[in-house]
Design a protein around this motif. Sequence first.
Motif, short mmCIF file in Angstrom:
data_model
loop_
_atom_site.label_atom_id
_atom_site.label_comp_id
_atom_site.label_asym_id
_atom_site.label_seq_id
_atom_site.Cartn_x
_atom_site.Cartn_y
_atom_site.Cartn_z
N LEU A 39 17.27 -44.45 -3.53
CA LEU A 39 15.90 -44.80 -3.84
C LEU A 39 16.00 -45.59 -4.78
CD1 LEU A 39 15.87 -42.54 -1.37
CD2 LEU A 39 13.52 -42.01 -2.35
N ASN A 40 15.07 -46.92 -4.88
CA ASN A 40 14.56 -47.34 -6.12
C ASN A 40 15.63 -47.77 -6.99
OD1 ASN A 40 11.92 -47.93 -4.91
ND2 ASN A 40 11.66 -45.74 -5.45
N SER A 41 15.60 -47.07 -8.39
CA SER A 41 16.45 -47.42 -9.46
C SER A 41 17.80 -46.53 -9.50
CB SER A 41 15.82 -47.78 -10.67
OG SER A 41 15.20 -46.44 -10.94
N VAL A 42 17.98 -45.47 -8.43
CA VAL A 42 18.81 -44.30 -8.53
C VAL A 42 20.33 -45.05 -8.44
CG1 VAL A 42 19.90 -42.59 -7.13
CG2 VAL A 42 17.27 -42.64 -7.40
N THR A 43 20.36 -46.03 -7.88
CA THR A 43 22.02 -46.73 -7.83
C THR A 43 22.27 -46.95 -9.34
OG1 THR A 43 20.92 -48.60 -7.08
CG2 THR A 43 21.88 -47.57 -5.48
N ALA A 44 21.30 -47.66 -9.88
CA ALA A 44 21.71 -48.19 -11.11
C ALA A 44 21.84 -47.25 -12.34
CB ALA A 44 20.88 -49.39 -11.68
N ARG A 45 20.80 -46.26 -12.08
CA ARG A 45 20.71 -45.20 -13.14
C ARG A 45 22.06 -44.21 -12.97
NH1 ARG A 45 21.08 -41.50 -15.90
NH2 ARG A 45 19.64 -40.10 -16.99
N PHE A 46 22.55 -44.10 -11.94
CA PHE A 46 23.67 -43.23 -11.87
C PHE A 46 25.10 -44.08 -11.62
CE2 PHE A 46 19.97 -40.62 -11.13
CZ PHE A 46 19.92 -39.80 -12.12
N GLY A 47 25.05 -45.25 -11.52
CA GLY A 47 26.18 -45.97 -11.36
C GLY A 47 26.74 -45.87 -10.16
N VAL A 54 17.07 -49.17 -1.53
CA VAL A 54 15.85 -49.28 -0.93
C VAL A 54 14.63 -49.40 -1.53
CG1 VAL A 54 15.90 -47.18 0.53
CG2 VAL A 54 14.79 -49.24 1.47
N SER A 55 13.82 -50.05 -1.47
CA SER A 55 12.34 -49.96 -1.95
C SER A 55 11.45 -50.60 -1.60
CB SER A 55 12.63 -50.53 -3.65
OG SER A 55 11.59 -50.51 -4.50
N GLN A 56 10.14 -49.93 -1.52
CA GLN A 56 9.10 -50.75 -0.98
C GLN A 56 8.54 -51.56 -1.69
OE1 GLN A 56 7.45 -47.38 2.21
NE2 GLN A 56 7.04 -46.59 0.21
N TYR A 57 9.19 -51.82 -2.96
CA TYR A 57 8.34 -52.49 -4.13
C TYR A 57 9.31 -53.60 -4.52
CZ TYR A 57 6.56 -47.84 -4.26
OH TYR A 57 5.83 -46.60 -3.87
N TRP A 58 8.65 -54.92 -4.40
CA TRP A 58 9.39 -56.13 -4.78
C TRP A 58 9.64 -56.12 -6.34
CZ3 TRP A 58 7.75 -59.45 -8.52
CH2 TRP A 58 6.23 -59.38 -8.84
N GLN A 59 8.85 -55.43 -7.14
CA GLN A 59 9.33 -55.47 -8.46
C GLN A 59 10.62 -54.83 -8.57
OE1 GLN A 59 6.53 -54.53 -6.98
NE2 GLN A 59 4.58 -55.04 -8.15
N MET A 60 10.72 -53.62 -7.82
CA MET A 60 11.81 -53.05 -8.23
C MET A 60 13.27 -53.98 -8.17
SD MET A 60 13.57 -50.31 -9.15
CE MET A 60 12.05 -49.44 -9.27
#
Length: 220
Positions: A39-47, A54-60
């Motif tokens: 979800l959202n920034s989990v991929t980047a936050r935890f590598g 997947v995100s419901q927000y284009w800003q993400m």
Amino acid sequence: MLSEWRNRHRGETVWVVGASAAWDHLDPAFFDGKVCVALNSVTARFGLTDAYTVSQYWQMEQELRDGGWDGWVFAPHETSEYGQPEPEVERHPRTVTLKLPPRNRDLEPFPTHGWPDDDSRLLWGYTTLHPALYLAWFLGAASIVTVAADHGIWDGKVNPDGYYPEGESTQQDLFAMWAKRTDALAAELRRRGTNVYSLIPAVNLNLEGLAFRGPRANIG
């Protein structure tokens, strides 16, 4: 296009990874070699370099790209309109542009009311967990396992340290509503032939001394 992803991981286990404070008790290496939808920034936050975001927000999507993230991201575009085809725009080659649902997505019964009738969009919901679960099913998962997507509070914390700017967190007042609809979505996925489970960072019913508080849920 989203349709190209139908059954990309047919018969596999897909892990759906959220951003609860359960992360304080997880090792990102646990997900190495697993098919993950985060979800959202989990991929980047935890590598989680091989996970799908997947995100419901284009800003993400924009935030991740500005930060140098190069993985797959499923998200709408800032010019997307509810109920309209996905816009034809130039985006990162690893971005899948998502079609937004009609504006009446919140009508009951959820999720059957808003279930997509073609391969052009994901199921949208009240939390990004809902399109993430749908995407895992869309990819052809035989089983879905959620991790750190528990709509709850671990040892007094909603999110892991550093996930949000100081003073921000996931909205606790929405947990009960989210959990009710997550239960309904899990039941629908099971009806469609996909097993759905939830994994917590403890091996006994006393949670190894961890304190958990959250609404009643029955995801698996």
